[in-house]
Design a protein around this motif. Structure first.
Motif, short mmCIF file in Angstrom:
data_model
loop_
_atom_site.label_atom_id
_atom_site.label_comp_id
_atom_site.label_asym_id
_atom_site.label_seq_id
_atom_site.Cartn_x
_atom_site.Cartn_y
_atom_site.Cartn_z
N ALA A 92 -9.83 -2.87 1.68
CA ALA A 92 -9.28 -3.41 0.44
C ALA A 92 -7.82 -3.00 0.27
O ALA A 92 -6.97 -3.82 -0.12
CB ALA A 92 -10.11 -2.94 -0.75
N VAL A 93 -7.48 -1.74 0.59
CA VAL A 93 -6.09 -1.27 0.50
C VAL A 93 -5.23 -2.07 1.47
O VAL A 93 -4.13 -2.52 1.11
CB VAL A 93 -6.00 0.25 0.77
CG1 VAL A 93 -4.54 0.68 0.95
CG2 VAL A 93 -6.65 1.04 -0.34
N ALA A 94 -5.69 -2.27 2.70
CA ALA A 94 -4.93 -3.04 3.69
C ALA A 94 -4.69 -4.47 3.21
O ALA A 94 -3.59 -5.01 3.36
CB ALA A 94 -5.66 -3.03 5.03
N ALA A 95 -5.71 -5.08 2.60
CA ALA A 95 -5.57 -6.45 2.09
C ALA A 95 -4.54 -6.51 0.97
O ALA A 95 -3.70 -7.42 0.93
CB ALA A 95 -6.92 -6.97 1.60
N VAL A 96 -4.57 -5.54 0.07
CA VAL A 96 -3.60 -5.53 -1.04
C VAL A 96 -2.20 -5.29 -0.50
O VAL A 96 -1.23 -5.93 -0.95
CB VAL A 96 -3.99 -4.45 -2.09
CG1 VAL A 96 -2.87 -4.20 -3.07
CG2 VAL A 96 -5.25 -4.89 -2.83
N ARG A 97 -2.04 -4.43 0.47
CA ARG A 97 -0.71 -4.16 1.04
C ARG A 97 -0.15 -5.36 1.80
O ARG A 97 1.06 -5.53 1.86
CB ARG A 97 -0.76 -2.92 1.93
CG ARG A 97 -0.93 -1.66 1.12
CD ARG A 97 -0.92 -0.42 1.96
NE ARG A 97 -1.01 0.77 1.12
CZ ARG A 97 -1.19 1.98 1.56
NH1 ARG A 97 -1.26 2.21 2.88
NH2 ARG A 97 -1.26 2.99 0.73
N ARG A 98 -1.00 -6.21 2.36
CA ARG A 98 -0.53 -7.44 3.03
C ARG A 98 -0.18 -8.52 2.01
O ARG A 98 0.58 -9.44 2.32
CB ARG A 98 -1.61 -7.98 3.97
CG ARG A 98 -1.74 -7.25 5.27
CD ARG A 98 -2.62 -8.01 6.25
NE ARG A 98 -3.98 -8.27 5.76
CZ ARG A 98 -5.00 -7.43 5.89
NH1 ARG A 98 -4.84 -6.28 6.53
NH2 ARG A 98 -6.19 -7.73 5.42
N SER A 106 6.63 -7.17 -2.63
CA SER A 106 5.74 -6.60 -1.63
C SER A 106 4.94 -5.45 -2.26
O SER A 106 5.44 -4.72 -3.11
CB SER A 106 6.56 -6.08 -0.46
OG SER A 106 5.73 -5.35 0.41
N LEU A 107 3.72 -5.32 -1.83
CA LEU A 107 2.86 -4.23 -2.30
C LEU A 107 2.56 -3.27 -1.15
O LEU A 107 1.47 -2.70 -1.07
CB LEU A 107 1.56 -4.80 -2.88
CG LEU A 107 1.71 -5.73 -4.08
CD1 LEU A 107 0.39 -6.37 -4.43
CD2 LEU A 107 2.25 -4.96 -5.27
N ALA A 108 3.55 -3.06 -0.26
CA ALA A 108 3.34 -2.26 0.95
C ALA A 108 2.99 -0.81 0.64
O ALA A 108 2.37 -0.14 1.48
CB ALA A 108 4.58 -2.33 1.82
N ASN A 109 3.34 -0.30 -0.53
CA ASN A 109 3.05 1.10 -0.89
C ASN A 109 1.87 1.23 -1.85
O ASN A 109 1.56 2.33 -2.30
CB ASN A 109 4.27 1.75 -1.53
CG ASN A 109 5.42 1.88 -0.55
OD1 ASN A 109 5.20 2.07 0.64
ND2 ASN A 109 6.65 1.75 -1.04
N CYS A 128 -14.05 -7.21 -7.14
CA CYS A 128 -14.27 -5.78 -7.30
C CYS A 128 -13.38 -5.25 -8.42
O CYS A 128 -12.23 -5.66 -8.56
CB CYS A 128 -13.91 -5.03 -6.01
SG CYS A 128 -14.90 -5.54 -4.59
N MET A 129 -13.93 -4.35 -9.18
CA MET A 129 -13.12 -3.64 -10.17
C MET A 129 -12.32 -2.60 -9.40
O MET A 129 -12.86 -1.88 -8.56
CB MET A 129 -14.03 -2.99 -11.21
CG MET A 129 -13.33 -2.55 -12.44
SD MET A 129 -12.58 -3.98 -13.24
CE MET A 129 -11.42 -3.17 -14.27
N THR A 130 -11.03 -2.54 -9.65
CA THR A 130 -10.17 -1.62 -8.91
C THR A 130 -9.30 -0.82 -9.88
O THR A 130 -9.08 -1.22 -11.02
CB THR A 130 -9.23 -2.37 -7.95
OG1 THR A 130 -8.35 -3.21 -8.71
CG2 THR A 130 -10.00 -3.21 -6.96
N GLN A 131 -8.82 0.30 -9.37
CA GLN A 131 -7.76 1.04 -10.05
C GLN A 131 -6.57 0.97 -9.10
O GLN A 131 -6.57 1.58 -8.03
CB GLN A 131 -8.17 2.48 -10.31
CG GLN A 131 -7.16 3.23 -11.17
CD GLN A 131 -7.63 4.64 -11.46
OE1 GLN A 131 -7.99 5.38 -10.55
NE2 GLN A 131 -7.61 5.01 -12.72
N LEU A 132 -5.58 0.19 -9.48
CA LEU A 132 -4.48 -0.16 -8.60
C LEU A 132 -3.18 0.45 -9.10
O LEU A 132 -2.86 0.36 -10.28
CB LEU A 132 -4.35 -1.69 -8.56
CG LEU A 132 -3.21 -2.29 -7.76
CD1 LEU A 132 -3.49 -2.12 -6.27
CD2 LEU A 132 -3.06 -3.76 -8.10
N THR A 133 -2.45 1.07 -8.20
CA THR A 133 -1.10 1.55 -8.50
C THR A 133 -0.18 0.77 -7.58
O THR A 133 -0.26 0.88 -6.35
CB THR A 133 -0.97 3.07 -8.24
OG1 THR A 133 -1.98 3.74 -8.99
CG2 THR A 133 0.39 3.59 -8.66
#
Length: 162
Positions: A92-98, A106-109, A128-133
């Protein structure tokens, strides 16, 4: 000695009356005057039935508590219980960063904590419920609680609904 016919008839009648009264006749062949006089055998049967029923309830509840994690796992999400594939937190983190926002940002970080997932209602895959920074390197970065949709495309997870 031979019994007289009246004695045989009386014994047969006594047997029939005893059977009809549920077996609770006194020594003279009389049924008790009130139900409170016949507490012995009936009271014991009722008490025994009550104890067996209470024992069955205890065993049933105990078996339910023991078997519940095997039948319906509490730690699993709705998607996992429904048999729908869902991403791991790393996927999920990899998908958000892409993913790039509509503004081209860009959401690379970005960092993400994955919460409960359920089958996608709006798009394909799961939501999915997420906590996103968005960018934890910024001083003003605050985590956002938000649903994010993920779909499997060409053997990798992608953000489907932002």
């Amino acid at each position: 000695m031979a019994a007289s016919s009246s004695e045989v008839g009386r014994a047969a009648l006594h047997s029939i009356i005893k059977h009809m009264a549920g077996g609770s006749l006194d020594d003279r062949g009389h049924a008790p005057a009130s139900p409170s006089e016949d507490k012995g055998e009936t009271g014991m049967k009722g008490r025994a039935i009550g104890m067996v029923a209470a024992g069955c309830l205890v065993v049933g509840f105990g078996a339910g508590f023991v078997a519940r994690p095997m039948i319906s796992p509490g730690g699993s999400s709705a998607a996992a219980v429904a048999g729908v594939a869902q991403p791991t937190e790393e996927e999920a983190v990899a998908a958000v960063r892409r993913h790039r926002l509509f503004s081209g940002t860009s959401l690379a970080n970005a960092t993400l904590k994955l919460g409960d997932c359920s089958p996608g209602g709006v798009g394909p895959g799961v939501t999915c419920m997420t906590q996103l920074t968005m960018d934890p390197t910024r001083a003003s970065a605050t985590p956002q609680n938000r649903p994010v949709g993920f779909a499997r495309v060409n053997d990798q997870w992608e953000v489907a609904v932002w």
